[in-house]
Design an enzyme around this catalytic site. Sequence first.
Site, PDB file in Angstrom:
ATOM      1  N   THR A  93       0.354  26.613 -14.147  1.00  0.00           N
ATOM      2  CA  THR A  93      -0.748  27.309 -14.810  1.00  0.00           C
ATOM      3  C   THR A  93      -1.854  26.283 -15.020  1.00  0.00           C
ATOM      4  O   THR A  93      -1.675  25.320 -15.781  1.00  0.00           O
ATOM      5  CB  THR A  93      -0.309  27.852 -16.185  1.00  0.00           C
ATOM      6  OG1 THR A  93       0.794  28.728 -15.999  1.00  0.00           O
ATOM      7  CG2 THR A  93      -1.455  28.606 -16.849  1.00  0.00           C
ATOM      8  N   LYS A 168      -3.732  35.525 -14.501  1.00  0.00           N
ATOM      9  CA  LYS A 168      -2.812  34.988 -15.512  1.00  0.00           C
ATOM     10  C   LYS A 168      -3.514  34.820 -16.863  1.00  0.00           C
ATOM     11  O   LYS A 168      -2.986  35.223 -17.905  1.00  0.00           O
ATOM     12  CB  LYS A 168      -2.273  33.645 -15.015  1.00  0.00           C
ATOM     13  CG  LYS A 168      -1.635  32.774 -16.061  1.00  0.00           C
ATOM     14  CD  LYS A 168      -0.142  32.792 -16.030  1.00  0.00           C
ATOM     15  CE  LYS A 168       0.423  32.051 -17.240  1.00  0.00           C
ATOM     16  NZ  LYS A 168       1.833  32.184 -17.393  1.00  0.00           N
ATOM     17  N   LYS A 243      -2.240  26.588 -24.778  1.00  0.00           N
ATOM     18  CA  LYS A 243      -2.728  26.043 -23.499  1.00  0.00           C
ATOM     19  C   LYS A 243      -3.445  27.134 -22.698  1.00  0.00           C
ATOM     20  O   LYS A 243      -4.557  26.936 -22.199  1.00  0.00           O
ATOM     21  CB  LYS A 243      -1.548  25.489 -22.692  1.00  0.00           C
ATOM     22  CG  LYS A 243      -1.919  25.107 -21.269  1.00  0.00           C
ATOM     23  CD  LYS A 243      -0.736  24.761 -20.377  1.00  0.00           C
ATOM     24  CE  LYS A 243      -1.223  24.605 -18.932  1.00  0.00           C
ATOM     25  NZ  LYS A 243      -0.167  24.247 -17.986  1.00  0.00           N
TER      26      LYS A 243
HETATM   27  P1  NAD Z   1       7.754  20.621 -17.775  1.00  0.00           P
HETATM   28  O1  NAD Z   1       7.002  19.607 -18.544  1.00  0.00           O
HETATM   29  O2  NAD Z   1       9.163  20.933 -18.162  1.00  0.00           O
HETATM   30  O3  NAD Z   1       7.772  20.213 -16.199  1.00  0.00           O
HETATM   31  C1  NAD Z   1       6.707  19.591 -15.546  1.00  0.00           C
HETATM   32  C2  NAD Z   1       7.315  18.523 -14.625  1.00  0.00           C
HETATM   33  O4  NAD Z   1       6.273  17.938 -13.844  1.00  0.00           O
HETATM   34  C3  NAD Z   1       7.984  17.380 -15.418  1.00  0.00           C
HETATM   35  O5  NAD Z   1       9.319  17.214 -14.975  1.00  0.00           O
HETATM   36  C4  NAD Z   1       7.117  16.163 -15.075  1.00  0.00           C
HETATM   37  O6  NAD Z   1       7.846  14.937 -15.031  1.00  0.00           O
HETATM   38  C5  NAD Z   1       6.573  16.565 -13.717  1.00  0.00           C
HETATM   39  N1  NAD Z   1       5.365  15.826 -13.328  1.00  0.00           N
HETATM   40  C6  NAD Z   1       4.307  15.481 -14.092  1.00  0.00           C
HETATM   41  N2  NAD Z   1       3.394  14.810 -13.359  1.00  0.00           N
HETATM   42  C7  NAD Z   1       3.901  14.748 -12.100  1.00  0.00           C
HETATM   43  C8  NAD Z   1       3.422  14.195 -10.880  1.00  0.00           C
HETATM   44  N3  NAD Z   1       2.246  13.555 -10.804  1.00  0.00           N
HETATM   45  N4  NAD Z   1       4.207  14.295  -9.780  1.00  0.00           N
HETATM   46  C9  NAD Z   1       5.417  14.920  -9.832  1.00  0.00           C
HETATM   47  N5  NAD Z   1       5.922  15.453 -10.967  1.00  0.00           N
HETATM   48  C10 NAD Z   1       5.156  15.373 -12.066  1.00  0.00           C
HETATM   49  O7  NAD Z   1       6.862  21.946 -17.792  1.00  0.00           O
HETATM   50  P2  NAD Z   1       7.317  23.451 -17.428  1.00  0.00           P
HETATM   51  O8  NAD Z   1       7.673  24.172 -18.679  1.00  0.00           O
HETATM   52  O9  NAD Z   1       8.255  23.391 -16.287  1.00  0.00           O
HETATM   53  O10 NAD Z   1       5.902  24.064 -16.970  1.00  0.00           O
HETATM   54  C11 NAD Z   1       5.371  23.815 -15.676  1.00  0.00           C
HETATM   55  C12 NAD Z   1       4.160  24.720 -15.485  1.00  0.00           C
HETATM   56  O11 NAD Z   1       4.566  26.073 -15.624  1.00  0.00           O
HETATM   57  C13 NAD Z   1       3.038  24.482 -16.487  1.00  0.00           C
HETATM   58  O12 NAD Z   1       1.811  24.587 -15.831  1.00  0.00           O
HETATM   59  C14 NAD Z   1       3.241  25.616 -17.499  1.00  0.00           C
HETATM   60  O13 NAD Z   1       2.042  25.986 -18.154  1.00  0.00           O
HETATM   61  C15 NAD Z   1       3.731  26.724 -16.580  1.00  0.00           C
HETATM   62  N6  NAD Z   1       4.525  27.771 -17.263  1.00  0.00           N
HETATM   63  C16 NAD Z   1       5.525  27.428 -18.100  1.00  0.00           C
HETATM   64  C17 NAD Z   1       6.262  28.438 -18.733  1.00  0.00           C
HETATM   65  C18 NAD Z   1       7.416  28.089 -19.661  1.00  0.00           C
HETATM   66  O14 NAD Z   1       7.914  29.015 -20.330  1.00  0.00           O
HETATM   67  N7  NAD Z   1       7.849  26.854 -19.726  1.00  0.00           N
HETATM   68  C19 NAD Z   1       5.959  29.792 -18.482  1.00  0.00           C
HETATM   69  C20 NAD Z   1       4.944  30.111 -17.570  1.00  0.00           C
HETATM   70  C21 NAD Z   1       4.230  29.071 -16.972  1.00  0.00           C
END
Ligand code: NAD
Length: 293
Positions: A93, A168, A243
């Site tokens: 997102t 979204k 966010k």
């Molecule tokens: P998270 O923090 O658990 O996972 C993100 C991952 O990206 C981490 O493991 C981090 O180490 C990795 N990362 C960061 N920088 C990086 C890079 N340069 N190269 C490779 N890896 C890298 O977050 P999440 O909850 O998995 O969310 C991910 C996305 O999904 C976000 O954009 C969030 O807004 C969206 N989202 C999350 C949810 C939810 O319920 N968690 C729901 C809908 C959307």
Amino acid sequence: MAKVGFVGLGNMGFPMAKNLKNAGHDVLGFDVSDAARSAAQSEDMKVSDQLGAIAADADIVITMLPNGEISKSVASELLSQMPNGSLLIDCSTIDVASAKTVHQMAADAGKLCLDAPVSGGVGGASAGTLTFMVGGSDDAFAKGSDVLDIMGQKAVHCGDGGAGQSAKICNNMLLAISMIGTCEAFAMAEKLGLDQDKLFDVVSTSSGSCWSVNTYCPVPDVGPKSPSDNNYQPGFAASLMNKDLNLAMEAAKDADAQTPLGAHAAALYKAMVDQGHGDLDFSAMINLLGDLK
Ligand code: NAD
């Protein structure tokens, strides 16, 4: 079966990658975090500690990352190494402007691209029941449909590059507003001495009905099971709603759209997070209404 690279093996990315692997795709994962890579490896996911290795001979690379700056920098490195005609799908997102920049970068590099943010949270990611909101060309959507259908139950092709992120944030802005309205109505009912089950009975079948009332009622023991029945453990954390509302307000400003209730909802969720309640489900707004300005 396709060769799929998966970048960002966090709370959402890892279960999504796992579902692709379990469906028979040849998945290679990458994350900057050693812990995330080890956790994935311990569940039999192939991982690399080089981002370039993910790109080299992939048919499709999927990214699931925290924000637009990271998506752009990872995309830039991937796109220079992905084979011609391969597809980059960014499921993070992120802001609409960054999503459009990634599409332009992909077009300049001769690669296909989709922005495909999700609804459904960690539960949906694990169960393979996410909804994808997708922006990009018809060719890119056709190439990405198979993997989206494995990770989710529905993928809506919303339009050109950036349309997925636009859908979204419009949805989540509406959700924030409807949740706050629901909280206000139930909190007022209590002060009026009205039984909350009775209010649910009326509203859920009347013109005030909406998802926040019917499916996700913020009052414990009223309506179907929801985070309110579990001490407001998310579900969908207030910090993530904060966010998404920030992204919505940025986009509204860029597009000169009038969003007075969206702005008010954004201020209330920011106050909720600032006061230390970002880890609670966003429906916990009902307990904080009186304290938030
Ligand atoms: P998270 O923090 O658990 O996972 C993100 C991952 O990206 C981490 O493991 C981090 O180490 C990795 N990362 C960061 N920088 C990086 C890079 N340069 N190269 C490779 N890896 C890298 O977050 P999440 O909850 O998995 O969310 C991910 C996305 O999904 C976000 O954009 C969030 O807004 C969206 N989202 C999350 C949810 C939810 O319920 N968690 C729901 C809908 C959307």
